[in-house]
Design a protein around this motif. Structure first.
Motif, PDB file in Angstrom:
ATOM      1  N   VAL A 118       0.842  -1.204   0.000  1.00 14.93           N
ATOM      2  CA  VAL A 118       0.000   0.000   0.000  1.00 14.93           C
ATOM      3  C   VAL A 118       0.877   1.254   0.000  1.00 14.93           C
ATOM      4  O   VAL A 118       0.468   2.316  -0.474  1.00 14.93           O
ATOM      5  CB  VAL A 118      -0.957  -0.022   1.225  1.00 14.93           C
ATOM      6  CG1 VAL A 118      -1.696   1.290   1.365  1.00 14.93           C
ATOM      7  CG2 VAL A 118      -1.949  -1.166   1.093  1.00 14.93           C
ATOM      8  N   ALA A 119       2.112   1.112   0.475  1.00 11.49           N
ATOM      9  CA  ALA A 119       3.079   2.222   0.482  1.00 11.49           C
ATOM     10  C   ALA A 119       2.531   3.459   1.181  1.00 11.49           C
ATOM     11  O   ALA A 119       2.719   4.578   0.724  1.00 11.49           O
ATOM     12  CB  ALA A 119       3.520   2.563  -0.943  1.00 11.49           C
ATOM     13  N   LEU A 172      -6.290  -2.427  -2.634  1.00 12.11           N
ATOM     14  CA  LEU A 172      -5.762  -1.316  -1.841  1.00 12.11           C
ATOM     15  C   LEU A 172      -4.387  -0.850  -2.317  1.00 12.11           C
ATOM     16  O   LEU A 172      -3.830   0.110  -1.781  1.00 12.11           O
ATOM     17  CB  LEU A 172      -5.683  -1.733  -0.370  1.00 12.11           C
ATOM     18  CG  LEU A 172      -7.015  -2.209   0.217  1.00 12.11           C
ATOM     19  CD1 LEU A 172      -6.808  -2.778   1.610  1.00 12.11           C
ATOM     20  CD2 LEU A 172      -8.031  -1.078   0.266  1.00 12.11           C
ATOM     21  N   SER A 173      -3.844  -1.518  -3.328  1.00 15.11           N
ATOM     22  CA  SER A 173      -2.501  -1.151  -3.775  1.00 15.11           C
ATOM     23  C   SER A 173      -2.522  -0.018  -4.801  1.00 15.11           C
ATOM     24  O   SER A 173      -1.484   0.448  -5.238  1.00 15.11           O
ATOM     25  CB  SER A 173      -1.791  -2.369  -4.356  1.00 15.11           C
ATOM     26  OG  SER A 173      -2.396  -2.719  -5.586  1.00 15.11           O
ATOM     27  N   VAL A 174      -3.723   0.422  -5.216  1.00  8.58           N
ATOM     28  CA  VAL A 174      -3.795   1.557  -6.138  1.00  8.58           C
ATOM     29  C   VAL A 174      -3.331   2.793  -5.355  1.00  8.58           C
ATOM     30  O   VAL A 174      -3.923   3.126  -4.334  1.00  8.58           O
ATOM     31  CB  VAL A 174      -5.241   1.777  -6.639  1.00  8.58           C
ATOM     32  CG1 VAL A 174      -5.289   2.931  -7.622  1.00  8.58           C
ATOM     33  CG2 VAL A 174      -5.796   0.509  -7.255  1.00  8.58           C
TER      34      VAL A 174
ATOM     35  N   MET B  50       4.864   2.487  -5.260  1.00 11.77           N
ATOM     36  CA  MET B  50       3.748   3.071  -6.018  1.00 11.77           C
ATOM     37  C   MET B  50       4.025   3.017  -7.516  1.00 11.77           C
ATOM     38  O   MET B  50       3.153   2.699  -8.315  1.00 11.77           O
ATOM     39  CB  MET B  50       3.561   4.534  -5.623  1.00 11.77           C
ATOM     40  CG  MET B  50       3.033   4.739  -4.234  1.00 11.77           C
ATOM     41  SD  MET B  50       2.603   6.491  -4.101  1.00 11.77           S
ATOM     42  CE  MET B  50       2.722   6.723  -2.372  1.00 11.77           C
ATOM     43  N   ARG B  51       5.274   3.339  -7.867  1.00 10.52           N
ATOM     44  CA  ARG B  51       5.660   3.337  -9.274  1.00 10.52           C
ATOM     45  C   ARG B  51       5.423   1.955  -9.900  1.00 10.52           C
ATOM     46  O   ARG B  51       4.862   1.838 -10.980  1.00 10.52           O
ATOM     47  CB  ARG B  51       7.133   3.737  -9.373  1.00 10.52           C
ATOM     48  CG  ARG B  51       7.757   3.642 -10.731  1.00 10.52           C
ATOM     49  CD  ARG B  51       9.167   4.186 -10.708  1.00 10.52           C
ATOM     50  NE  ARG B  51       9.167   5.635 -10.746  1.00 10.52           N
ATOM     51  CZ  ARG B  51       9.023   6.339 -11.869  1.00 10.52           C
ATOM     52  NH1 ARG B  51       8.892   5.730 -13.029  1.00 10.52           N
ATOM     53  NH2 ARG B  51       9.009   7.645 -11.833  1.00 10.52           N
ATOM     54  N   ARG B  52       5.811   0.928  -9.125  1.00 12.01           N
ATOM     55  CA  ARG B  52       5.628  -0.435  -9.608  1.00 12.01           C
ATOM     56  C   ARG B  52       4.135  -0.752  -9.722  1.00 12.01           C
ATOM     57  O   ARG B  52       3.675  -1.280 -10.724  1.00 12.01           O
ATOM     58  CB  ARG B  52       6.306  -1.419  -8.652  1.00 12.01           C
ATOM     59  CG  ARG B  52       6.457  -2.828  -9.199  1.00 12.01           C
ATOM     60  CD  ARG B  52       7.008  -3.774  -8.152  1.00 12.01           C
ATOM     61  NE  ARG B  52       6.112  -3.877  -6.999  1.00 12.01           N
ATOM     62  CZ  ARG B  52       6.480  -3.713  -5.733  1.00 12.01           C
ATOM     63  NH1 ARG B  52       7.737  -3.417  -5.442  1.00 12.01           N
ATOM     64  NH2 ARG B  52       5.612  -3.830  -4.764  1.00 12.01           N
ATOM     65  N   ASN B  53       3.361  -0.375  -8.671  1.00  5.25           N
ATOM     66  CA  ASN B  53       1.921  -0.657  -8.695  1.00  5.25           C
ATOM     67  C   ASN B  53       1.203   0.037  -9.842  1.00  5.25           C
ATOM     68  O   ASN B  53       0.184  -0.446 -10.335  1.00  5.25           O
ATOM     69  CB  ASN B  53       1.276  -0.239  -7.369  1.00  5.25           C
ATOM     70  CG  ASN B  53       1.689  -1.147  -6.220  1.00  5.25           C
ATOM     71  OD1 ASN B  53       2.257  -2.211  -6.453  1.00  5.25           O
ATOM     72  ND2 ASN B  53       1.430  -0.722  -5.001  1.00  5.25           N
TER      73      ASN B  53
END
Lengths: 518, 314
Positions: A118-119, A172-174, B50-53
């Motif tokens: 999720v970062a 949820l990873s968007v 995020m970049r990867r996602n």
């Protein structure tokens, strides 16, 4: 026919003049908000709507904006060595879709934030969290590997609780949140989502089932007004009821308006000129202190900030009142002293007025700038002017905001102008610790690291106060980057708005249900 | 005509594909990246995840293919900055933009054509001089300045007109919307108005010297008829060309006017998307504007045939 005519006349009369008399609060946002509190993609606008849609476990008080008071958790316990926290949740809270709020939602929220995929930018708060478990429907226990003193302030800061029953089936990873959630956000907050039109507005209505009672205001209209001049114009005409941050150039105009009240509040913010500590030029603390002495920061407060703020001593702002400030020295404006410090560090002024070292090199560096923020624009110029006048060879490189931030993160810069609005706690681990995730100034000092580690692991507030007072004094001497100003926040409201707390706007929004309109 | 139409359509399709490839390459080669990765408090590790996602680690050709494949299925994608479907973003803003563009163009035509014609007829007279001065002012005054001055006068000082927004969140009545539209339409229309006045004037000046106008006058045709039936039809041909160029610009290039009046239009969406490197939004807007240009230039071609009987497409 006659009725149509009458309606028309009424519509015409109603539309003349705009002093709003309905029970709708109109407030500006600078961009489209996204209701994704797990990782707000555009930050400030997102956080603002989030504060009205969602609740945290705890929040900052109405009175002072820094004492932690109950929100979704009505009380909490912590064991002796500050490792195990038990939160007792309210049992009368329902989500905007009618489902009951339970301990599972809290566990789900924290697990989501901790999920590396999720970062989330809030994940750092939970790196030492061992387990989180729901003891029953309304009790949550968090067990940490080591004591984590700033936990309450961290939970109150930006950790909104999101609904497990809605989100558990979504991706949820968007990075900017699941589409189905951001287009129809569900929270527990005093206001619930009605409509969003891109570039235009984000509308909320009073939540009749809110656990602290239905808000007095029926509707909140967040209007997207990117231009600050337009915000001021709309405030003057009554099309907006509030602007959260008034730019210094607008103070006088707004102060003169009879329908506007200006209010100044202290917020936990420090402004600074970050220096890349990996640059050989900035590796001597004497040089960094000299740069602070060479800058007339009092003039900066008056000329750039319109007098709204005070000169910074260390990175811990005075709004965190329980940290004593008497140990930290003020680095006064003193050009001669600055030149002496430079001389001690091996830099002397040559015939051309430029500072040179033994090898004959000039003190040459670039200030990385962006265009657009009027206050920041002026700080660049003031700094360049002050520093060139004592012989530093300084260039301003203007580029785009994205690029500035990219280079800041990668460490391919010398200096820039910035600020942080921090949680109201002196835990500055993220910014100054060698392993801090936002240590973009690439600073590393074992003594500072030690103080920061101790400061977050000691439970007793008096003991913490002593540690942070020492840290503050050390960071003044070290001056890892040039600390400039603690600006205050100036808010302008229409006289019809009543009951907003006199605290920073982010936290004031968590109390919006207590506000009313005359 | 159908044959002409088909070949125009084929050319246009190829053009759109080329434009989209160039645009994609431009975005990919711009420094920085999507704004969501460059928030000040997002650390390097989170940004990499995020970049990867977002699929931004894939080769640019793969990214383009993925975008094009979705497009063929009617999916414009979702915004990188706010997760909302791009079709929804454009849909919400298109109406506001169309209102503003058409109102400002309408205003410009209603003002510019009569003034342009009159200026041509009374060439170098006092009316022409005033009109010329007015047109130069209209072209030279920057929109942001005019907009702010109008807000200060009509909203802040006189309190006659609202200073921003579309009125969509109020009672939503047509009158309310019209009041919100008045100032932005005027501000956006000023330079169009000025340009059209000049084009109409110079075109009419040329036409009024033509043989057929002299012949008509020699036959004793009244001045009014000479102007409206003979001269104006011919004089409008270059003007129509200019309108064809102006329409796409009015739809996409109104970012400054939109910002001053908080108007939720496509121009501001485009500027924001460009600054945020929100490539699905940029790509979709590129398509919308390309199609607008193509349609506008096609409509102009058809209008030539309507105005000038000598023009026929075979």
């Amino acid at each position: 026919m006659r009725r149509t005519f009458l309606t028309l006349i009424v519509a015409l009369l109603a539309s003349l003049g705009f002093a709003q008399s309905d029970n709708t609060l109109r407030a500006p946002l600078i961009g489209d908000p996204t209701a994704w509190p797990i990782n707000p993609p555009g930050l400030i606008s997102d956080i603002m709507v989030g504060k009205t849609l969602f609740n945290n476990l705890v929040r900052f008080s109405f009175e002072d904006g820094s004492t932690v008071v109950p929100d979704l958790a009505e009380r909490w316990e912590v064991d002796v060595d500050s490792r195990v926290w038990t939160f007792y949740l309210r049992d009368d809270v329902v989500w905007h879709d009618g489902e009951p709020f339970t301990a599972d939602d809290v566990v789900f929220t924290v697990e989501t934030i901790r999920n590396p995929d999720v970062a989330s930018r809030w994940a750092a708060a939970f790196v030492t969290l061992e387990t989180i478990e729901a003891l029953d429907d309304h009790t949550v226990r968090m067990t940490f590997e080591a004591p984590f003193a700033p936990l309450l302030a961290t939970l109150a800061y930006n950790l909104a609780i999101v609904p497990a029953h809605v989100l558990s089936s979504m991706d949820l990873s968007v990075p900017s949140g699941p589409t189905d959630f951001v287009t129809n956000p569900i929270g527990t907050g005093p206001f619930r989502f009605v409509e969003q039109v891109s570039g235009s507005h984000f509308i909320l209505e009073a939540n009749p089932d809110y656990f602290e009672g239905r808000p007095a205001i029926d509707r909140v209209e967040f209007k997207v007004v990117p231009d600050v001049n337009a915000q001021v114009a709309q405030l003057l005409t009554g099309e907006l009821d509030i602007t959260w941050t008034v730019e210094p150039i607008h103070y006088d105009r707004l102060a003169a308006a009879s329908n506007i009240v200006l209010g100044e509040v202290n917020i936990p913010r420090f402004d600074w000129i970050p220096l890349n500590n990996e640059n050989p030029l900035f590796q001597d603390a004497r040089v960094r202190r000299a740069m602070a002495h060479a800058l007339d920061r009092e003039l900066m407060v008056q000329a750039v900030f319109g007098g709204f703020g005070e000169v910074a001593t260390g990175p811990i702002p005075p709004s965190i009142a329980w940290v004593p400030r008497d140990q930290a020295r003020m680095l006064d404006y003193d050009v001669e002293l600055a030149l002496e410090l430079f001389a001690e560090a091996g830099w002397t002024r040559g015939d051309d007025g430029l500072l040179r070292n033994a090898a004959g090199e000039t003190f040459r560096f670039t200030l990385l700038a962006d265009r657009g923020n009027p206050t920041r624009d002026q700080v660049y110029l003031v700094a360049q002017d002050a520093w060139s006048s004592i012989g530093m060879d300084i260039q301003i490189e203007t580029t785009e905001w994205n690029t500035v931030l990219a280079r800041y993160r990668e460490g391919t810069y010398d200096a820039r102008v910035g600020w942080w609005v921090i949680k109201p706690d002196p835990d500055l681990y993220d910014y100054f610790h060698t392993d801090g995730r936002l240590n973009q100034i690439r600073y590393s000092n074992a003594q500072v690291d030690d103080l920061l580690e101790r400061g977050r692991s000691v439970a007793d507030q008096d003991e913490r106060a002593a540690i942070y007072a020492e840290l503050q004094a050390l960071l003044v001497e070290e001056q890892p980057s040039i600390l400039t100003i603690y600006p205050t926040e100036v808010r302008a409201t229409n006289t019809r708005v009543e009951g907003l707390p006199d605290i920073g706007f982010r936290d004031a929004l968590t109390w919006l249900h207590r506000a009313s309109l005359r | 005509m159908p044959k002409y139409l088909l070949s125009r359509l084929a050319q246009s399709a190829v053009l759109v594909v080329i434009v989209s490839i160039v645009m994609f390459a431009l975005i990919a080669s711009a420094p920085g990246g999507p704004a969501i990765l460059y928030q000040e408090d997002v650390d390097a590790e989170a940004a990499a995840t995020m970049r990867r996602n977002l699929g931004l680690d894939d080769p640019i050709v793969v990214q383009y293919a993925r975008w094009a494949a979705a497009l063929v299925q009617g999916d414009l994608g979702t915004s990188l900055s706010n997760s909302r479907p791009v079709a929804m973003l454009i849909g919400q803003r298109f109406g506001a933009t169309a209102q503003l563009a058409l109102a400002s163009l309408g205003l410009a035509l209603v003002v510019a054509i009569p003034i342009g014609v009159l200026s041509a007829v009374r060439r170098n007279g006092w009316f022409d001089r005033i009109a010329t001065a007015g047109a130069f002012m209209g072209v030279s005054i920057p929109n942001f300045w005019l907009g702010i001055m109008m807000i200060v006068l009509f909203s802040v000082t006189l309190g006659w007109l609202p200073s921003g927004g579309t009125g969509a969140t109020g009672d939503g009545g047509w009158l309310e919307r019209l009041r919100h539209l008045a100032m932005p339409a005027f501000v956006l229309g000023t330079s169009t108005m000025a340009q059209l006045t000049r084009y109409t004037r110079s075109s009419m000046v040329t036409v009024l010297r033509e043989d057929f106008v002299r012949t008509a006058r020699a036959k004793g045709v009244p001045q009014r008829t000479v102007l409206t039936r003979h001269a104006l039809r011919n004089g409008l041909i270059p003007v129509v060309t200019v309108i064809g160029v102006l329409v796409p610009r009015l739809f996409s290039g109104a970012a400054i006017t939109e910002s001053i009046f908080s108007w939720p239009g496509l121009g501001r969406l485009a500027v924001d998307a460009a600054l945020q490197r929100d490539f699905p939004v940029i790509m979709a807007l590129t398509l919308v504007v390309s199609v607008l240009v193509i349609v506008a230039s096609f409509v102009v071609d058809v209008l030539y045939a309507v105005i000038d009987p000598r023009i026929r497409y075979g």
